[in-house]
Design an enzyme around this catalytic site. Sequence first.
Site, mmCIF file in Angstrom:
data_model
loop_
_atom_site.group_PDB
_atom_site.id
_atom_site.type_symbol
_atom_site.label_atom_id
_atom_site.label_comp_id
_atom_site.label_asym_id
_atom_site.label_seq_id
_atom_site.Cartn_x
_atom_site.Cartn_y
_atom_site.Cartn_z
ATOM 1 N N GLY A 17 4.145 -9.077 -0.006
ATOM 2 C CA GLY A 17 5.204 -9.191 -1.005
ATOM 3 C C GLY A 17 4.895 -8.300 -2.200
ATOM 4 N N SER A 18 5.370 -8.731 -3.378
ATOM 5 C CA SER A 18 5.242 -7.881 -4.562
ATOM 6 C C SER A 18 3.805 -7.718 -5.037
ATOM 7 C CB SER A 18 6.078 -8.450 -5.690
ATOM 8 O OG SER A 18 7.434 -8.499 -5.295
ATOM 9 N N THR A 19 2.858 -8.486 -4.489
ATOM 10 C CA THR A 19 1.471 -8.303 -4.938
ATOM 11 C C THR A 19 0.973 -6.904 -4.594
ATOM 12 O OG1 THR A 19 0.580 -9.180 -2.864
ATOM 13 C CG2 THR A 19 0.910 -10.750 -4.654
ATOM 14 N N ILE A 20 1.657 -6.207 -3.697
ATOM 15 C CA ILE A 20 1.232 -4.873 -3.308
ATOM 16 C C ILE A 20 1.696 -3.828 -4.324
ATOM 17 C CG2 ILE A 20 3.225 -4.068 -1.962
ATOM 18 C CD1 ILE A 20 -0.400 -3.905 -0.765
ATOM 19 N N LYS A 21 2.628 -4.211 -5.226
ATOM 20 C CA LYS A 21 3.247 -3.225 -6.115
ATOM 21 C C LYS A 21 2.257 -2.435 -6.974
ATOM 22 C CE LYS A 21 7.928 -5.098 -6.252
ATOM 23 N NZ LYS A 21 8.789 -6.081 -6.932
#
Lengths: 619, 367
Positions: free
Chosen positions: A326-330
């Site tokens: 999810g957005s933790t990869i951003k």
Amino acid sequence: MASQALLIKDIHLEAKIFSRRLLLGVILVFGLSLLLTARLAWLQILDFDHYSDLALQNRVKISPLAPSRGLIYDRNGVLLAENIPSYNLEITPEEISDMPSLLKRLQQLLSLEESDLNRFRKQVARSPAFESIPLLTNLSDQQLALFEVSRHNYPGVEVLATLQRHYPEKELFAHLLGYVGRINEAELEKIDPINYRGTTHIGKLGIEQQYESLLHGQSGLQSREVNSHGRPIRVLDEERPTEGDSIVLTLDRDLQQVAYDALGDESGAIVAMDPRTGEVLAMVSRPSYDPNLFVHGISTKDYSALTSNVETPLINRAIRGQYPPGSTIKPLTALAGLENNTIDPATKYFARPFYQIKGQERKYRDWKRTGHGWVNVVDALAVSSDVYFYDMAHRLGIDKMAEMYDQFGMGSITGIDLPGEKTGILPSREWKKKRQNIAWYPGETLIVGIGQGYMLTTPLQLANFTSCIAMRGGCREPHLLKTQLSKEAGKQDLTTEGWQIELKNERNWDHIIEGMINVMHAPNGTARRSAADAEYKIAGKTGTAQVFSLEEDERYNADELARDLHDHALFVAFAPAENPQIAVSVIVEHGGGGSSTAAPVARQVLDAWLVKEDTKPDG
Amino acid sequence: MVELSGERRSRLSLRLDPILLLGILLLGVLGTVVLYSASGQELDVVYKQAVRIAVGLFVMTLIAQTPVHWFRETAWWLYLIALIMLVLVLVFGDIGKGAQRWLVVGPIRFQPSELMKLAMPMAIAAWFATRQLPPNTVESLIALVLVLVPMFLIVRQPDLGTALLVGSSGAIVIFFAGIGWRLLLVLLSAVAAGVPVLWHFMHDYQRRRVMTFLNPENDPLGAGYHIIQSKIALGSGGMEGKGWLNGSQSSLQFIPERTTDFVFSVYAEEFGFIGVAVLVLLYLSVVLRGFYLAYTAQDTFARLLGASLGMIFFVYFFVNVGMVSGLLPVVGVPLPLVSYGGTSMVTLMAAFGMLMAIGNEKRLMPK
């Protein structure tokens, strides 16, 4: 004609060939018989005196002495795996004349289960008759008393005290420590038969399996003189076994407890590590199980309860659970954009409610219905703007993104000292070609940029890349073994392995870390509520991973969905932001939003570690 | 009433070879006598063994009535069935973790490698029977592949000892069929050259196992213990032996597996070298009678099958006695007709049944 010619055989030639070969066979048979006869004549006639003496002296029986297994401690010396005494009922098959009736009598006396008897019979069948074999392990006090009173009725049956493995923390460390269990046939093939002669149990999973060679020790021998009935009279010679080495793990029992409780009854995982060293401080996977059940061979009922549980308590989610990040990869996507000059840190971009690839109809929607308006990269991280990252990912391309993710260990194991770690999936052109033999579509680049689509990561990989960011590229391999307490070599601390991620522009670390700080501390940060009143500065990133894909115009509505279709809640963080001492990843399965469910869990873990460290500094 | 001629009368009687039968019976009786002592004078063991021998004799008698061409016609089927069952054992063994040598169908436990012990020589003999002997290189190599495939499957069980025995039962047929000496030499050198290569690719634990296998003294509690104790039993038996039921090594239970693989040690301790010599002569006479039946057989298939069955019987005997006397590594081969055990007894008797069937067929061609 040709096939007929094949069938016309020269029968006389064949008979001649055969006769010659048969003659050779006869000569061979005679020769070998002569060899055997000579060998026996040598033993029985020439060496008769020698062996006759040996036979008279042959009153010595040799038996193995199993070493006691090394203990396992947490970083503060709290015992996580110990050996406690237990009593076994053992039978030497060759001393029993009527095994079935003996077993029947014992079954009545001690109310044995049929499964115990079956296991015993199997083991009897594959062991030499002179070896004593446990019928019942871990006798209760009552069983012990019952047998002792009538033991004179049972020649050949003995009660032996042994040490058995015990895990005092039960569920808390189940996935980390694993457990020991009876050696099975497959393991029997792999172990050193000499060193394991007296050993009944072997590490099956986790640390117990990983460090089996350290923990097991060296087996010893005992020779005893026996009387004419084979009963031992006295010990003649003894080669003591060498105890297994005890080991100290990097884990902190109290932090583990806090993390375990923080997850509550949710299924999920937490990994906490020290980014400076790679030491894993806590690793929780829920639901868990009691490893003590396995030490004696788990009952069928208990085992099927564990395996049929849809929440799969036996799996260590921290290293084997694979989730979309999810957005933790951003932060990593942003770093790829900055390093390749696809984005400029100062330039603002207008984030609309959706993004469209030129010439395509499909709308890629933002999680926020109204869009985020004008944002730069730091803002985009703080508010977790999907559209900002769609645009960047589209211009950056999958190859450069994959290259950056790869540097942070996505798609490969971290190398932690636990067996069974999964790699997750790092999607790339080659990966898709190999896996599905289909070309990469531009739209897939977009959703990989926000950690959806094909991408899968383990909670350990998430904590690992967060550590790398915390140390501005100074990555440390996560590990659990802190110290080996060896009898011979003394105390041995383990050195940490690591690698450095070099950026073209070191300033880029500042931008993504600032973005992650703003996630927690800016007024519009997605996890600002979880940082309220913190005594230290946190850098974090929330994430919400879709379990299924929505149609283009569908909106996610938790109330309408079955629980197991709810989004996974994710959160990664390190703290203190300017002087990192701990990095954490949290995943709550079907927990909903990362900011609402996962971030508060992480906050509890951070508090427990950092506030504790203020009062009693760690060495 | 028409008088039955002599020949017709013999056709109605059970067609058993009297000399072979005598040898088998003597060995079987001797076996039960030794087992009584080896088992610690348990009549139960003797009784069970006697039942096995009786069942075996029944099977032998049945097979002895069969025309030899039936063996040739069923050879490939048997080989194929045994091969499939060997694969099944490997597949189910992987799941069950238990004893991988057995196939369990309901109440029946069955060792496919036992069937292969018979099917292998039958199939190889059938292969050569349809070809002109001596075989050319290609024919020999095809036969070799037929030998190696089941061998490989049995090695994977893992049961190296049985694999070698099954392999040699096929190799013996190839030898009797007249494989060229040059090819034989090349194959043997290839095996010799392959050993270091194989060693290179083995895991540490596998190497350790091979080392223990070759030098049992490495493992004083396991294989080494067996060999040391067995040699003491043999040597202390002396010329005349300690007498029946008086073997101290066996009654003190120092000899392991003393009713099965090490039963010869008990026999030699109690009956001495004289007893050993008698036993060797008994085995020799059975083997040579088998050879004779093969020699007088009417066609190539019968000759090859008969000779190899006789030879493999000798190989079992040689390997077992070589093993307990420390000449050969311990591979877990029972002493044929004497050791306590079920499946192998039936297999052996079936083989003797085939030998007798071969002996029953009259020679049609002059020598």
